[in-house]
Design a protein around this motif. Structure first.
Motif, PDB file in Angstrom:
ATOM      1  N   PHE A   1      46.856  65.610 -15.231  1.00  0.00           N
ATOM      2  CA  PHE A   1      47.127  64.310 -15.834  1.00  0.00           C
ATOM      3  C   PHE A   1      47.465  64.378 -17.319  1.00  0.00           C
ATOM      4  N   TYR A   2      47.467  65.565 -17.878  1.00  0.00           N
ATOM      5  CA  TYR A   2      47.872  65.729 -19.264  1.00  0.00           C
ATOM      6  C   TYR A   2      49.232  66.435 -19.294  1.00  0.00           C
ATOM      7  N   TYR A   3      49.336  67.506 -18.514  1.00  0.00           N
ATOM      8  CA  TYR A   3      50.608  68.230 -18.437  1.00  0.00           C
ATOM      9  C   TYR A   3      51.436  67.831 -17.214  1.00  0.00           C
ATOM     10  N   PHE A   4      50.862  66.986 -16.348  1.00  0.00           N
ATOM     11  CA  PHE A   4      51.525  66.562 -15.116  1.00  0.00           C
ATOM     12  C   PHE A   4      51.995  67.726 -14.260  1.00  0.00           C
ATOM     13  N   GLU A   5      51.198  68.787 -14.208  1.00  0.00           N
ATOM     14  CA  GLU A   5      51.465  69.868 -13.253  1.00  0.00           C
ATOM     15  C   GLU A   5      50.653  69.566 -12.000  1.00  0.00           C
ATOM     16  N   MET A   6      51.137  68.584 -11.223  1.00  0.00           N
ATOM     17  CA  MET A   6      50.394  68.089 -10.072  1.00  0.00           C
ATOM     18  C   MET A   6      50.235  69.134  -8.971  1.00  0.00           C
ATOM     19  N   GLY A   7      51.261  69.993  -8.810  1.00  0.00           N
ATOM     20  CA  GLY A   7      51.178  71.035  -7.798  1.00  0.00           C
ATOM     21  C   GLY A   7      50.080  72.030  -8.137  1.00  0.00           C
ATOM     22  N   TYR A   8      50.070  72.431  -9.386  1.00  0.00           N
ATOM     23  CA  TYR A   8      49.060  73.395  -9.843  1.00  0.00           C
ATOM     24  C   TYR A   8      47.661  72.810  -9.715  1.00  0.00           C
ATOM     25  N   ALA A   9      47.516  71.538 -10.135  1.00  0.00           N
ATOM     26  CA  ALA A   9      46.207  70.893 -10.047  1.00  0.00           C
ATOM     27  C   ALA A   9      45.755  70.765  -8.591  1.00  0.00           C
ATOM     28  N   SER A  10      46.682  70.494  -7.693  1.00  0.00           N
ATOM     29  CA  SER A  10      46.333  70.408  -6.266  1.00  0.00           C
ATOM     30  C   SER A  10      45.844  71.760  -5.753  1.00  0.00           C
ATOM     31  N   ALA A  11      46.538  72.821  -6.164  1.00  0.00           N
ATOM     32  CA  ALA A  11      46.110  74.156  -5.744  1.00  0.00           C
ATOM     33  C   ALA A  11      44.701  74.438  -6.269  1.00  0.00           C
ATOM     34  N   MET A  12      44.447  74.019  -7.513  1.00  0.00           N
ATOM     35  CA  MET A  12      43.103  74.202  -8.070  1.00  0.00           C
ATOM     36  C   MET A  12      42.061  73.457  -7.236  1.00  0.00           C
ATOM     37  N   ALA A  13      42.403  72.254  -6.795  1.00  0.00           N
ATOM     38  CA  ALA A  13      41.467  71.464  -5.995  1.00  0.00           C
ATOM     39  C   ALA A  13      41.139  72.183  -4.687  1.00  0.00           C
ATOM     40  N   TRP A  14      42.152  72.812  -4.087  1.00  0.00           N
ATOM     41  CA  TRP A  14      41.896  73.509  -2.822  1.00  0.00           C
ATOM     42  C   TRP A  14      41.053  74.761  -3.024  1.00  0.00           C
ATOM     43  N   VAL A  15      41.256  75.447  -4.139  1.00  0.00           N
ATOM     44  CA  VAL A  15      40.399  76.610  -4.412  1.00  0.00           C
ATOM     45  C   VAL A  15      38.948  76.135  -4.619  1.00  0.00           C
ATOM     46  N   LEU A  16      38.794  75.002  -5.298  1.00  0.00           N
ATOM     47  CA  LEU A  16      37.443  74.457  -5.496  1.00  0.00           C
ATOM     48  C   LEU A  16      36.792  74.134  -4.149  1.00  0.00           C
ATOM     49  N   LEU A  17      37.576  73.517  -3.279  1.00  0.00           N
ATOM     50  CA  LEU A  17      37.053  73.202  -1.946  1.00  0.00           C
ATOM     51  C   LEU A  17      36.624  74.479  -1.233  1.00  0.00           C
ATOM     52  N   ALA A  18      37.464  75.527  -1.345  1.00  0.00           N
ATOM     53  CA  ALA A  18      37.145  76.794  -0.685  1.00  0.00           C
ATOM     54  C   ALA A  18      35.859  77.390  -1.258  1.00  0.00           C
TER      55      ALA A  18
ATOM     56  N   THR B   1      35.846  65.353  -4.325  1.00  0.00           N
ATOM     57  CA  THR B   1      36.833  64.273  -4.441  1.00  0.00           C
ATOM     58  C   THR B   1      38.182  64.757  -4.954  1.00  0.00           C
ATOM     59  N   HIS B   2      38.177  65.898  -5.655  1.00  0.00           N
ATOM     60  CA  HIS B   2      39.421  66.327  -6.288  1.00  0.00           C
ATOM     61  C   HIS B   2      40.516  66.696  -5.312  1.00  0.00           C
ATOM     62  N   VAL B   3      40.123  66.994  -4.056  1.00  0.00           N
ATOM     63  CA  VAL B   3      41.134  67.353  -3.064  1.00  0.00           C
ATOM     64  C   VAL B   3      42.010  66.146  -2.738  1.00  0.00           C
ATOM     65  N   THR B   4      41.474  64.948  -2.909  1.00  0.00           N
ATOM     66  CA  THR B   4      42.282  63.774  -2.604  1.00  0.00           C
ATOM     67  C   THR B   4      42.789  63.068  -3.862  1.00  0.00           C
ATOM     68  N   THR B   5      42.297  63.483  -5.024  1.00  0.00           N
ATOM     69  CA  THR B   5      42.596  62.750  -6.258  1.00  0.00           C
ATOM     70  C   THR B   5      44.097  62.620  -6.532  1.00  0.00           C
ATOM     71  N   ILE B   6      44.803  63.730  -6.475  1.00  0.00           N
ATOM     72  CA  ILE B   6      46.204  63.708  -6.899  1.00  0.00           C
ATOM     73  C   ILE B   6      47.103  62.913  -5.935  1.00  0.00           C
ATOM     74  N   PRO B   7      47.026  63.189  -4.615  1.00  0.00           N
ATOM     75  CA  PRO B   7      47.841  62.353  -3.721  1.00  0.00           C
ATOM     76  C   PRO B   7      47.478  60.864  -3.796  1.00  0.00           C
ATOM     77  N   ARG B   8      46.190  60.564  -3.979  1.00  0.00           N
ATOM     78  CA  ARG B   8      45.818  59.159  -4.124  1.00  0.00           C
ATOM     79  C   ARG B   8      46.467  58.561  -5.363  1.00  0.00           C
ATOM     80  N   TYR B   9      46.473  59.341  -6.439  1.00  0.00           N
ATOM     81  CA  TYR B   9      47.097  58.851  -7.674  1.00  0.00           C
ATOM     82  C   TYR B   9      48.587  58.603  -7.451  1.00  0.00           C
TER      83      TYR B   9
END
Lengths: 303, 282
Positions: free
Chosen positions: A263-280, B123-131
């Motif tokens: 949300f600062y650099y708008f690298e949404m793809g990268y941030a999504s990948a980070m979220a999936w690693v966190l989930l893992a 929650t972060h797994v859904t945050t970006i697509p929700r946004y």
């Protein structure tokens, strides 16, 4: 005729069931399942929200672990935080619950008072208070100077110590875990303690040989829940570091970096990948804890 | 020493330890409240708890707000969001809980398992697509992303809490209501909901508190200062200026915690119930 009635009843039952379930089901499909699929897709793309996502395969994941020092630093900071804060918080909650589990006057009041930090601790207000009291001219240093005549560091501004102020803030909020432990302790029969007293076991001995073993199922539960929420810690690090994760990335929590990237650099793809690693990471930890729980959790028959 | 004397000594020791430690624990909060009432700015380095003089100057300055926005605006905004979330959670979560606790329908076990798993989902797994979704709906910078999802029972935690409670309501009551000609819908309204009072209060309480304290979602979705909630308003103070703003900022911090305090002390037993039966995070 009869089977027709049964069929009608089953249809009516299903209709009623799905009628009441509808809001949740719609929410799950539209706001959890669909976003999860999309974020998995985004994680394999380069995406800035302004233009269409561009497929880059595993690019984001590879970059994370090979070409992003800040990312690795955020992993290290988060692990250090989780491994310090969670055991300390639970250990604390357990000891305090052990002390609070007595028939004392005013014990209800004591429990209430001990819960207050948990009630308020997650707020921006308390995070700002923390920043104030641990600053170089804050009251923690004023007390240290007055009592120990030392020259203490500027905790919040020091890359060496900033993270520890966050750990203290988390441990301070042990109230919920304490209440869950207390509820668990109610299930432990008084006879256990009486028998131990007769055998001459002291309070400390009783704590380790009765309280802790009887509470292992509750400890397991608390451990999993606290671990999951600690990996996602955000507000306190954001406020204390002014949203930057400093000094020198020493409070760059995983989710703070994720937020910055997304949300600062708008690298949404990268941030999504980070979220999936966190989930893992969370899934692996939870699975390992449950797998090993057979060896340390005892489910007493309760009689 | 006699057993009685030993027991008394032990109790006295326990009291002493609990009180001493309690004072240390509460010290930061006591200091915050008292310091916010002291005049001037140097006092924020003074660890003492006894004020020489009391002044409301920080409160007056803080309440006047920051960036030309009165602090009362942040309060009203937060109350609006909290009220909407509480109402939405009560309706949607009790409906889902009734289905799981009382009704028989196809794939119930699957959905229940999915619901339980979703509690543990970061929650972060859904945050970006929700946004992205809310952005394309034009909802960003409004309260809709903070409230509409609650109408769809996205706080699965409360569904679980209510299921646990509803399972404890005797089934005989449903059966006699059925004999009286009640359908499944009227059983929900006439039997289950009225008897779920305590669990509904717990749900309302924690919905309020978590929304009141939420920062991440509000930071994400609200951009216009006039729409800010208290959490974002406080942060504005911090960004706006240096040390001179500590006073008003801490004064407003105290105010921001007051509703939580009031709720906590008036509804204490629901706290304990809620935490103990489901292990609420926190």
């Amino acid at each position: 005729m009869k089977s027709k009635g049964a069929l009608q009843r089953a249809i009516a039952e299903n209709a009623a069931g799905y009628f009441f379930l509808a809001p949740w089901l719609l929410g799950f499909l539209a706001l959890t399942l669909y976003p999860m699929i999309m974020s998995l897709y985004y994680s394999l793309t380069q995406y800035d929200m302004l233009t269409e996502p561009v497929w880059i395969g595993m690019g984001n994941y590879i970059k994370m672990f090979t070409g992003d020092a800040t990312y690795l630093k955020s992993l290290q900071v988060t692990f250090a935080y989780v491994f310090l804060a969670v055991p300390l918080k639970l250990g604390f909650a357990l000891v305090v619950a052990g002390i609070m589990n007595q028939k004392l006057k005013l014990i209800g009041l004591y429990r209430t008072v001990y819960y207050i930090p948990t009630l308020l601790g997650g707020s921006v207000a308390i995070a700002m208070l923390w920043k104030r009291i641990f600053s170089s001219d804050g009251i923690v240093n004023a007390i240290l100077r007055a009592v120990f005549h030392v020259n203490p560091p500027a905790w919040i501004a020091s890359p060496k110590y900033a993270l520890y102020t966050l750990v203290i803030l988390t441990v301070w909020q042990f109230g919920s875990s304490m209440i869950i432990f207390l509820a668990g302790l109610k299930q432990v029969p008084d006879e256990y303690y009486e028998a131990a007293s007769v055998d001459g076991a002291g309070k400390v001995r009783q704590f380790f040989s009765i309280t802790v073993p009887c509470l292992t199922p509750v400890i397991l539960f608390n451990l999993v829940m606290q671990l999951i929420s600690a990996f996602q810690a955000f507000t306190q690090a954001f406020i204390i570091s002014g949203g930057k994760g400093g000094p020198l990335d020493s409070t760059m929590f995983y989710t703070l970096y994720l937020y910055t990237k997304g949300f600062y650099y708008f690298e949404m793809g990268y941030a999504s990948a980070m979220a999936w690693v966190l989930l893992a990471i969370i899934a692996v930890f939870t699975a390992v804890i449950f797998k090993t729980s057979d060896s340390w959790v005892t489910y007493g028959s309760g009689d | 020493m006699s057993t009685l004397a030993k027991r008394r000594l032990y109790a006295a020791l326990s009291h002493a330890i609990i009180i001493a430690f309690g004072v240390v624990m509460l010290y930061p909060i006591l200091w915050l409240i008292i310091s916010s009432l002291k005049p001037g700015t140097v006092i924020f380095s003074n660890p003492g708890l006894i004020p020489e003089s009391v002044s409301l100057e920080h409160y007056v300055k803080g309440w006047a707000g920051v960036g030309r926005i009165h602090f009362s605006v942040f309060f009203i905004n937060t109350f609006i969001v909290c009220a909407a979330v509480v109402a939405a959670n009560i309706v949607s979560c009790s409906m889902a809980a009734y289905a799981f606790a009382r009704l028989q329908f196809a794939m119930k076990a699957l959905w229940f398992g999915v619901m339980m798993l979703s509690i543990m989902l970061p929650t972060h797994v859904t945050t970006i697509p929700r946004y992205v979704m809310f952005h394309s709906l034009g909802w960003v910078d409004s309260y809709l992303p903070l409230t509409i999802p609650k109408l769809l029972a996205t706080d699965a935690f409360f569904v679980f809490l209510l299921v646990q409670f509803m399972r404890g309501i005797p089934k005989d009551l449903d059966e006699s209501a059925t004999l009286d000609g009640c359908g499944r819908v009227s059983i929900f309204f006439r039997v289950i909901l009225p008897l779920s009072g305590p669990a509904l209060v717990t749900t309302a309480l924690f919905s309020f508190l978590w929304t009141w304290d939420d920062f991440f979602n509000q930071l994400l979705y609200l951009n216009t200062p006039a729409k800010y909630t208290i959490a974002l308003g406080l942060r504005m103070f911090m960004d706006a200026s240096g040390n001179s703003s500590w006073g008003p900022m801490l004064a407003m911090s105290v105010l921001s915690m007051t509703p939580c305090f009031l709720l906590f002390f008036s509804l204490q037993k629901y706290f304990v119930q809620g935490i103990a039966t489901t292990g609420l995070k926190g």
